[in-house]
Design an enzyme around this catalytic site. Structure first.
Site, PDB file in Angstrom:
ATOM      1  N   GLY A  11       0.932  -1.277   0.093  1.00 51.27           N
ATOM      2  CA  GLY A  11       0.128   0.027   0.066  1.00 51.27           C
ATOM      3  C   GLY A  11       0.673   1.103  -0.081  1.00 51.27           C
ATOM      4  O   GLY A  11       1.855   1.163   0.658  1.00 51.27           O
ATOM      5  N   ARG A  72       0.920  -5.012  -5.279  1.00 46.14           N
ATOM      6  CA  ARG A  72       0.952  -6.150  -4.471  1.00 46.14           C
ATOM      7  C   ARG A  72       1.249  -7.504  -5.341  1.00 46.14           C
ATOM      8  O   ARG A  72       0.289  -7.603  -6.125  1.00 46.14           O
ATOM      9  CB  ARG A  72      -0.065  -6.421  -3.684  1.00 46.14           C
ATOM     10  CG  ARG A  72      -0.469  -5.172  -2.634  1.00 46.14           C
ATOM     11  CD  ARG A  72      -1.594  -5.607  -1.774  1.00 46.14           C
ATOM     12  NE  ARG A  72      -2.336  -4.418  -1.125  1.00 46.14           N
ATOM     13  CZ  ARG A  72      -1.771  -3.730   0.039  1.00 46.14           C
ATOM     14  NH1 ARG A  72      -0.581  -3.888   0.639  1.00 46.14           N
ATOM     15  NH2 ARG A  72      -2.479  -2.430   0.358  1.00 46.14           N
ATOM     16  N   ASP A 103       5.722  -4.713   6.109  1.00 47.94           N
ATOM     17  CA  ASP A 103       6.275  -6.214   6.402  1.00 47.94           C
ATOM     18  C   ASP A 103       6.206  -7.218   5.529  1.00 47.94           C
ATOM     19  O   ASP A 103       7.171  -7.944   5.363  1.00 47.94           O
ATOM     20  CB  ASP A 103       5.689  -6.735   7.812  1.00 47.94           C
ATOM     21  CG  ASP A 103       4.154  -7.145   7.779  1.00 47.94           C
ATOM     22  OD1 ASP A 103       3.454  -6.376   6.815  1.00 47.94           O
ATOM     23  OD2 ASP A 103       3.772  -7.785   8.569  1.00 47.94           O
ATOM     24  N   THR A 126       4.543   2.584   5.507  1.00 47.81           N
ATOM     25  CA  THR A 126       3.049   2.027   5.723  1.00 47.81           C
ATOM     26  C   THR A 126       2.184   2.973   6.556  1.00 47.81           C
ATOM     27  O   THR A 126       2.806   3.360   7.553  1.00 47.81           O
ATOM     28  CB  THR A 126       2.970   0.500   6.150  1.00 47.81           C
ATOM     29  OG1 THR A 126       1.620   0.132   6.644  1.00 47.81           O
ATOM     30  CG2 THR A 126       3.774   0.325   7.325  1.00 47.81           C
ATOM     31  N   ASP A 128       0.176   1.990   8.521  1.00 47.82           N
ATOM     32  CA  ASP A 128      -0.175   1.006   9.657  1.00 47.82           C
ATOM     33  C   ASP A 128       0.498   1.048  10.910  1.00 47.82           C
ATOM     34  O   ASP A 128       0.103   0.740  11.894  1.00 47.82           O
ATOM     35  CB  ASP A 128      -0.600  -0.224   9.304  1.00 47.82           C
ATOM     36  CG  ASP A 128      -1.497  -0.521   7.989  1.00 47.82           C
ATOM     37  OD1 ASP A 128      -2.372   0.313   7.875  1.00 47.82           O
ATOM     38  OD2 ASP A 128      -1.448  -1.475   7.348  1.00 47.82           O
ATOM     39  N   ASP A 130       2.630  -0.963  11.831  1.00 44.96           N
ATOM     40  CA  ASP A 130       2.732  -1.903  12.365  1.00 44.96           C
ATOM     41  C   ASP A 130       4.068  -2.887  12.152  1.00 44.96           C
ATOM     42  O   ASP A 130       3.893  -4.058  12.138  1.00 44.96           O
ATOM     43  CB  ASP A 130       1.543  -3.170  11.942  1.00 44.96           C
ATOM     44  CG  ASP A 130       1.697  -2.963  10.426  1.00 44.96           C
ATOM     45  OD1 ASP A 130       2.576  -2.462   9.572  1.00 44.96           O
ATOM     46  OD2 ASP A 130       0.825  -4.075   9.754  1.00 44.96           O
ATOM     47  N   ARG A 172      -5.182  -2.275   9.144  1.00 44.75           N
ATOM     48  CA  ARG A 172      -5.138  -3.780   8.880  1.00 44.75           C
ATOM     49  C   ARG A 172      -5.442  -4.578  10.029  1.00 44.75           C
ATOM     50  O   ARG A 172      -6.532  -4.390  10.682  1.00 44.75           O
ATOM     51  CB  ARG A 172      -3.860  -4.187   8.337  1.00 44.75           C
ATOM     52  CG  ARG A 172      -3.993  -5.527   7.516  1.00 44.75           C
ATOM     53  CD  ARG A 172      -2.514  -5.939   6.799  1.00 44.75           C
ATOM     54  NE  ARG A 172      -2.244  -4.893   5.763  1.00 44.75           N
ATOM     55  CZ  ARG A 172      -2.686  -5.106   4.278  1.00 44.75           C
ATOM     56  NH1 ARG A 172      -3.436  -6.186   4.220  1.00 44.75           N
ATOM     57  NH2 ARG A 172      -2.534  -4.527   3.391  1.00 44.75           N
TER      58      ARG A 172
HETATM   59  O1  F6P Z   1      -1.346  -1.523   4.817  1.00 49.72           O
HETATM   60  C1  F6P Z   1      -1.925  -0.203   4.226  1.00 49.72           C
HETATM   61  C2  F6P Z   1      -3.473  -0.552   4.204  1.00 49.72           C
HETATM   62  O2  F6P Z   1      -3.994   0.880   3.917  1.00 49.72           O
HETATM   63  C3  F6P Z   1      -4.183  -1.057   5.458  1.00 49.72           C
HETATM   64  O3  F6P Z   1      -4.587  -0.126   6.426  1.00 49.72           O
HETATM   65  C4  F6P Z   1      -5.620  -1.373   4.679  1.00 49.72           C
HETATM   66  O4  F6P Z   1      -5.991  -2.572   5.467  1.00 49.72           O
HETATM   67  C5  F6P Z   1      -4.912  -2.006   3.407  1.00 49.72           C
HETATM   68  O5  F6P Z   1      -3.733  -1.370   3.097  1.00 49.72           O
HETATM   69  C6  F6P Z   1      -5.934  -1.567   2.242  1.00 49.72           C
HETATM   70  O6  F6P Z   1      -5.426  -2.132   0.978  1.00 49.72           O
HETATM   71  P1  F6P Z   1      -5.954  -1.834  -0.354  1.00 49.72           P
HETATM   72  O7  F6P Z   1      -5.448  -0.401  -0.625  1.00 49.72           O
HETATM   73  O8  F6P Z   1      -5.213  -2.984  -1.128  1.00 49.72           O
HETATM   74  O9  F6P Z   1      -7.327  -1.961  -0.510  1.00 49.72           O
END
Ligand code: F6P
Length: 320
Positions: A11, A72, A103, A126, A128, A130, A172
């Site tokens: 992300g 991804r 991660d 990120t 998050d 995390d 997440r």
């Molecule tokens: O890891 C970053 C994040 O924004 C999370 O907070 C969220 O769950 C996820 O990515 C959303 O992913 P996507 O943009 O692929 O929907």
């Protein structure tokens, strides 16, 4: 080392651009050539390389997102995908890689290093927050400020209409965004996966507030703690108070990075280059109590980042 590559993966996070800028400019300052790899590991497998120079990264320091794009990659999870990626790096003469991401991106780099001897340094990017071995990840501060801005706005209408608002935020499986934004935004309750969710406690708290004449409340729910829609429905059903739900979604990930994110991105990106120049590999950079440090990736990925319970307890005391 003569040539390094840089990519962003997973992300996007506000501050990735200042990190790319720091990697490119610090590498050129150190006498290295730099190649930008587009679309993360997907682009690495497809051979999407572009030469970077000082002006390739001009005017990006204030922009959200990532100028290298991101993805991804399912293919990179396979040994065949990683073999192709390593072959492409070798054919380009890229001797070290800076991976800016979360991660999952670090685990990808770890596999590439282990299986193919590719040298790399991870830069934590990120929203998050995390990732272990760093107090802050690039993008977290901007995301928290985006959430607080939304909470302030929702509070205006919540007060005016005397309603309960449930606001679902990203993160997440972690509650870092919810906790920090909940404390800064004065939320009445903060629901995070690390502390478990007891809907009865939340309803009792709301009812105590209502008995005191408090007719509006803001409840922040981390996406990993449950569905904001479901929690809103339960609250309305059990309290009889009109309850609205807002899912903030990807707005949290956008916008110009805060100065804090720009500063840590610049410092972390430059340190990643220094480490590659020194011959280091399989490490991540992190910031602990304001100082930059580096950690072995195997160690970092075996750790768990925990929330500060005292912050959670304080938020709860202050929102009584
Ligand atoms: O890891 C970053 C994040 O924004 C999370 O907070 C969220 O769950 C996820 O990515 C959303 O992913 P996507 O943009 O692929 O929907």
């Amino acid at each position: 080392m003569k040539k390094i590559g840089v990519l962003t993966s997973g992300g996007d996070a506000p501050g990735m651009n200042p990190a790319i800028r720091a990697v490119v400019r610090k590498a050129i300052f150190s006498g290295l050539e730099v190649v930008g790899i587009q679309r993360g590991y997907s682009g690495l497998i497809r051979g999407e390389f572009r030469e970077m120079n000082l002006s390739s990264v001009a005017d990006i320091i204030y922009r959200g997102g990532t100028m290298l794009r991101t993805a991804r990659s399912e293919n990179f999870r396979t040994p065949e995908g990683r073999t192709k990626a390593a072959g492409n790096l070798r054919s380009q003469g890229i001797e070290g890689l800076v991976v800016i991401g979360g991660d999952g991106s670090f685990r990808g780099a770890q596999a590439l290093g282990r299986e193919h001897g590719i040298r790399f340094i991870g830069v934590p990017g990120t929203i998050d927050n995390d990732i272990p071995c760093t107090d802050y990840t690039i993008g977290f501060d901007t995301a928290v400020n985006n959430v607080v801005d939304a909470v302030n706005k929702i509070r205006d209408t919540a007060t005016s209409h005397e309603r309960t608002y449930v606001i679902e935020v990203m993160g997440r499986n972690s509650g870092f965004i919810a906790l920090e934004a909940g404390l800064a935004g004065g939320a009445e309750s903060i629901l995070i996966p690390e502390m478990g969710v007891n809907i009865n406690d939340i309803i009792e708290k709301l009812e105590r507030g209502m008995q005191r004449g408090k007719l509006h409340s803001i409840i922040i729910v981390a996406e990993g703690a449950g569905s904001g829609i479901e929690i809103g429905r339960l609250i309305q059903e059990r309290t009889g108070s009109e309850t609205k739900v807002t899912i903030l979604g990807h707005i949290q990930r956008g916008g110009t990075p805060t100065s804090f994110d720009r500063v840590i991105a610049s410092r972390m990106g430059a340190l990643a280059v220094d480490l590659l120049v020194k011959g280091e590999t399989a490490k991540m950079v992190g910031m602990i109590s304001g100082s930059l440090k580096d950690f072995d990736i195997d160690y970092a990925l075996s750790q768990e980042k925990t929330i500060d319970r005292s912050v959670y307890e304080l938020a709860s005391i202050l929102a009584i």
